[in-house]
Design a protein around this motif. Structure first.
Motif, PDB file in Angstrom:
ATOM      1  N   ALA A  13       0.809  -1.222   0.000  1.00 42.27           N
ATOM      2  CA  ALA A  13       0.000   0.000   0.000  1.00 42.27           C
ATOM      3  C   ALA A  13       0.840   1.269   0.000  1.00 42.27           C
ATOM      4  CB  ALA A  13      -0.937   0.001   1.205  1.00 42.27           C
ATOM      5  N   ARG A  14       1.973   1.242   0.650  1.00 43.31           N
ATOM      6  CA  ARG A  14       2.791   2.454   0.750  1.00 43.31           C
ATOM      7  C   ARG A  14       3.324   2.917  -0.602  1.00 43.31           C
ATOM      8  NH1 ARG A  14       3.301   5.548   5.482  1.00 43.31           N
ATOM      9  NH2 ARG A  14       1.808   4.531   6.851  1.00 43.31           N
ATOM     10  N   GLY A  15       3.473   2.006  -1.540  1.00 40.00           N
ATOM     11  CA  GLY A  15       3.870   2.419  -2.883  1.00 40.00           C
ATOM     12  C   GLY A  15       2.806   3.284  -3.530  1.00 40.00           C
ATOM     13  N   TYR A  16       1.553   2.850  -3.432  1.00 36.64           N
ATOM     14  CA  TYR A  16       0.433   3.628  -3.978  1.00 36.64           C
ATOM     15  C   TYR A  16       0.275   4.943  -3.220  1.00 36.64           C
ATOM     16  CZ  TYR A  16      -0.695  -0.869  -6.072  1.00 36.64           C
ATOM     17  OH  TYR A  16      -0.634  -2.052  -6.766  1.00 36.64           O
ATOM     18  N   ALA A  44      -6.762   8.046  -7.630  1.00 34.72           N
ATOM     19  CA  ALA A  44      -6.624   6.653  -8.068  1.00 34.72           C
ATOM     20  C   ALA A  44      -5.579   5.922  -7.231  1.00 34.72           C
ATOM     21  CB  ALA A  44      -6.262   6.602  -9.547  1.00 34.72           C
ATOM     22  N   SER A  45      -4.453   6.561  -6.994  1.00 37.11           N
ATOM     23  CA  SER A  45      -3.398   5.930  -6.196  1.00 37.11           C
ATOM     24  C   SER A  45      -3.825   5.759  -4.746  1.00 37.11           C
ATOM     25  CB  SER A  45      -2.112   6.760  -6.270  1.00 37.11           C
ATOM     26  OG  SER A  45      -1.594   6.761  -7.579  1.00 37.11           O
ATOM     27  N   ALA A  46      -4.430   6.782  -4.171  1.00 35.64           N
ATOM     28  CA  ALA A  46      -4.872   6.689  -2.771  1.00 35.64           C
ATOM     29  C   ALA A  46      -5.985   5.667  -2.610  1.00 35.64           C
ATOM     30  CB  ALA A  46      -5.321   8.061  -2.269  1.00 35.64           C
ATOM     31  N   SER A  47      -6.864   5.578  -3.580  1.00 41.23           N
ATOM     32  CA  SER A  47      -7.951   4.587  -3.522  1.00 41.23           C
ATOM     33  C   SER A  47      -7.395   3.174  -3.567  1.00 41.23           C
ATOM     34  CB  SER A  47      -8.934   4.810  -4.673  1.00 41.23           C
ATOM     35  OG  SER A  47      -9.593   6.037  -4.520  1.00 41.23           O
ATOM     36  N   LYS A  48      -6.371   2.960  -4.397  1.00 40.30           N
ATOM     37  CA  LYS A  48      -5.737   1.645  -4.457  1.00 40.30           C
ATOM     38  C   LYS A  48      -5.054   1.332  -3.125  1.00 40.30           C
ATOM     39  CE  LYS A  48      -4.363  -2.190  -6.290  1.00 40.30           C
ATOM     40  NZ  LYS A  48      -5.289  -3.285  -6.536  1.00 40.30           N
ATOM     41  N   ALA A  49      -4.409   2.324  -2.525  1.00 41.10           N
ATOM     42  CA  ALA A  49      -3.778   2.121  -1.220  1.00 41.10           C
ATOM     43  C   ALA A  49      -4.823   1.757  -0.167  1.00 41.10           C
ATOM     44  CB  ALA A  49      -3.011   3.378  -0.805  1.00 41.10           C
ATOM     45  N   LEU A  50      -5.977   2.416  -0.232  1.00 45.81           N
ATOM     46  CA  LEU A  50      -7.054   2.121   0.717  1.00 45.81           C
ATOM     47  C   LEU A  50      -7.576   0.699   0.523  1.00 45.81           C
ATOM     48  CD1 LEU A  50      -8.931   3.233   2.951  1.00 45.81           C
ATOM     49  CD2 LEU A  50     -10.490   3.922   1.110  1.00 45.81           C
TER      50      LEU A  50
END
Length: 117
Positions: A13-16, A44-50
């Protein structure tokens, strides 16, 4: 490096989250960017991390910043509050939350937050 980390481990998740913050910082540092495209990329990146790490306070914090920039005040506040639930002693998140409250004209709420026992 964030892309390499994601390529190596798509469940990291930290990559996103890192990619999301790179986009957010472009806005915070007043770079000349396409606002909508930058917010879409950050979201988009934060949603993937979530999706990968729903209990990461920093992910909720980033989403709060993105929602604030998108003009979605209630969602921004909700994300900051969730982040604070997950990491009540994160001073950087608290500072950003108070900053958001100030932008939204909720100065008394911000003052109350920083004066909590």
């Amino acid at each position: 490096m964030f892309v390499a980390a994601i390529d190596d481990d798509p469940g990291y998740a930290r990559g996103y989250l890192g990619l999301a913050w790179l986009e957010i910082r472009k806005l915070k540092w007043n770079e000349r960017v396409d606002l909508e495209a930058t917010l879409a990329s950050a979201f988009a990146s934060a949603s993937k991390a979530l999706e990968v790490s729903p209990c990461d306070a920093d992910v909720h914090w980033a989403l709060g910043v993105i929602y604030l920039w998108r003009g979605e005040a209630e969602r921004a506040i909700g994300c900051h509050e969730r982040g604070r639930e997950l990491a009540p002693n994160n001073c950087d998140l608290l500072a950003e939350y108070c900053d958001a409250l100030g932008y939204l004209g909720r100065l008394e709420d911000a003052i109350r937050l920083v004066n909590w026992p």
